[in-house]
Design a protein around this motif. Sequence first.
Motif, short mmCIF file in Angstrom:
data_model
loop_
_atom_site.label_atom_id
_atom_site.label_comp_id
_atom_site.label_asym_id
_atom_site.label_seq_id
_atom_site.Cartn_x
_atom_site.Cartn_y
_atom_site.Cartn_z
N CYS A 178 0.84 -1.21 0.00
CA CYS A 178 0.00 0.00 0.00
C CYS A 178 0.87 1.25 0.00
O CYS A 178 1.74 1.41 0.85
CB CYS A 178 -0.92 -0.02 1.21
SG CYS A 178 -1.95 1.46 1.34
N ASN B 185 -0.02 4.12 0.73
CA ASN B 185 -0.43 5.01 1.82
C ASN B 185 0.14 4.58 3.17
O ASN B 185 0.65 5.39 3.93
CB ASN B 185 -1.95 5.04 1.85
CG ASN B 185 -2.49 6.06 2.84
OD1 ASN B 185 -1.92 7.14 2.98
ND2 ASN B 185 -3.55 5.71 3.52
N CYS B 186 0.09 3.25 3.46
CA CYS B 186 0.49 2.83 4.81
C CYS B 186 1.52 1.69 4.80
O CYS B 186 2.00 1.28 5.85
CB CYS B 186 -0.73 2.42 5.62
SG CYS B 186 -1.40 0.81 5.16
N CYS C 28 -6.45 -2.05 0.47
CA CYS C 28 -5.60 -2.24 1.64
C CYS C 28 -6.50 -2.49 2.85
O CYS C 28 -7.33 -1.64 3.18
CB CYS C 28 -4.74 -0.99 1.88
SG CYS C 28 -3.83 -1.08 3.43
N ASN D 112 -5.75 -2.36 5.92
CA ASN D 112 -5.40 -1.48 7.04
C ASN D 112 -6.06 -0.11 6.92
O ASN D 112 -6.76 0.33 7.82
CB ASN D 112 -3.88 -1.25 7.09
CG ASN D 112 -3.14 -2.50 7.50
OD1 ASN D 112 -3.70 -3.36 8.18
ND2 ASN D 112 -1.90 -2.62 7.07
N CYS D 113 -5.81 0.58 5.78
CA CYS D 113 -6.25 1.96 5.66
C CYS D 113 -7.37 2.13 4.63
O CYS D 113 -7.84 3.24 4.39
CB CYS D 113 -5.07 2.87 5.31
SG CYS D 113 -4.47 2.63 3.64
N THR E 161 -7.50 2.02 1.50
CA THR E 161 -7.24 2.64 0.21
C THR E 161 -7.54 1.63 -0.89
O THR E 161 -7.19 0.45 -0.78
CB THR E 161 -5.76 3.09 0.10
OG1 THR E 161 -5.44 3.86 1.24
CG2 THR E 161 -5.51 3.89 -1.17
ZN ZN Z 1 -2.92 1.01 3.40
#
Ligand code: ZN
Length: 348
Positions: free
Chosen positions: A8, A10-11, A26, A28-29, A31
């Motif tokens: 990802c 982003n994270c 993703c 987690n976040c 996205t």
């Molecule tokens: Zn992410």
Amino acid sequence: MNPNQYTCKNCGGKVVFDVQTQNLRCPNCETEYPITKQEANTKHLISNYETVEKPTEHTATVIVCSSCGATIEFDTHVTSGKCPYCASPVVLSEKAVTSLPPDGICPFKIDQHEAESRFRKWIKGKWFAPNALKNLYQSGKMMGVYVPYWIFDADADCKYQAEGGKDRRVEYQVNGEKRTRTETDWYPTSGTLAHRFKDKIVRATKSITDHLLRILGGFNLKNAFSFHADFFTGFSSEVFNIPIHDAYKEAQEYFKGVLHSMVESKVRLTYDRVRNVRLWIQWSNEYYRFMFLPVYTMAYYFKGKTYQVLINGDSGHIVGDYPKSFWKIFFVVLAILIVIGLLYYFLG
Ligand SMILES: [Zn+2]
Ligand SMILES: [Zn+2]
């Protein structure tokens, strides 16, 4: 394949295929990374198989199950010590595997949660199933596998000969008593028939129990896209081991069966019965596609035998084998006998 591709931006988490959005996502976040989807419309002439499409080798993380013969490519973050087809213990290793460039993939439409809830519903009515089966979903043994399939199209021009039977009632007498019986007169009949077969799906591996596969139901090939490795992330995929010509023979046997019953119904339009159907078939426009279709698979051991449970990852249809527990049946029968005994005692 570049592993960074599935990190990802982003994270830094691992991006996987998300069934809900049909894109990479993703966990987690949240996205989302859209997958470019193209309609799967490539097909190849079977006669070109040897010259055009050659299986290639690549190195992958796989399990090779010595018990059932399955070779399964794992997405790196999927870990399991058990073969999803036969529950034998297996280990992951790096290995060169032979594969064909797929013509398409039907992505999972049913996610893991939905698959588990369908399993729970299905198992509810199975009173006599052993607990080993009931606890399957808790142990996280359900695995989403892209199973390889051959898909065939063919046109059949067919000449047939058969015998058509006309029934008539015959009256006769036994000891002066009138009776009737049916007699059939048989006449030769012949004709032609043409039929266009499309999208006959034949398995390309032997790991799934044949009778389960047959009742697993079809896959909507309209949901198929041309192949992209993104669809595989978070899922496993199996390496094909049934050669195309064996699979096509199986498809042709099926086509012949269909033509046979079409001839039978045609003859029955003018006759009461039909027998001795003979077919001469001219095949043309014989095409194949090699595709991955989504199946959730679970397997468990019970008293030295392996049983499979499968969920169609496209339609959600669930099928499975299970032994009926002797002791559960024994106690139910015993309880019924006791109740009957008590009723006799008090009412009799
Ligand atoms: Zn992410
Ligand atoms: Zn196995």
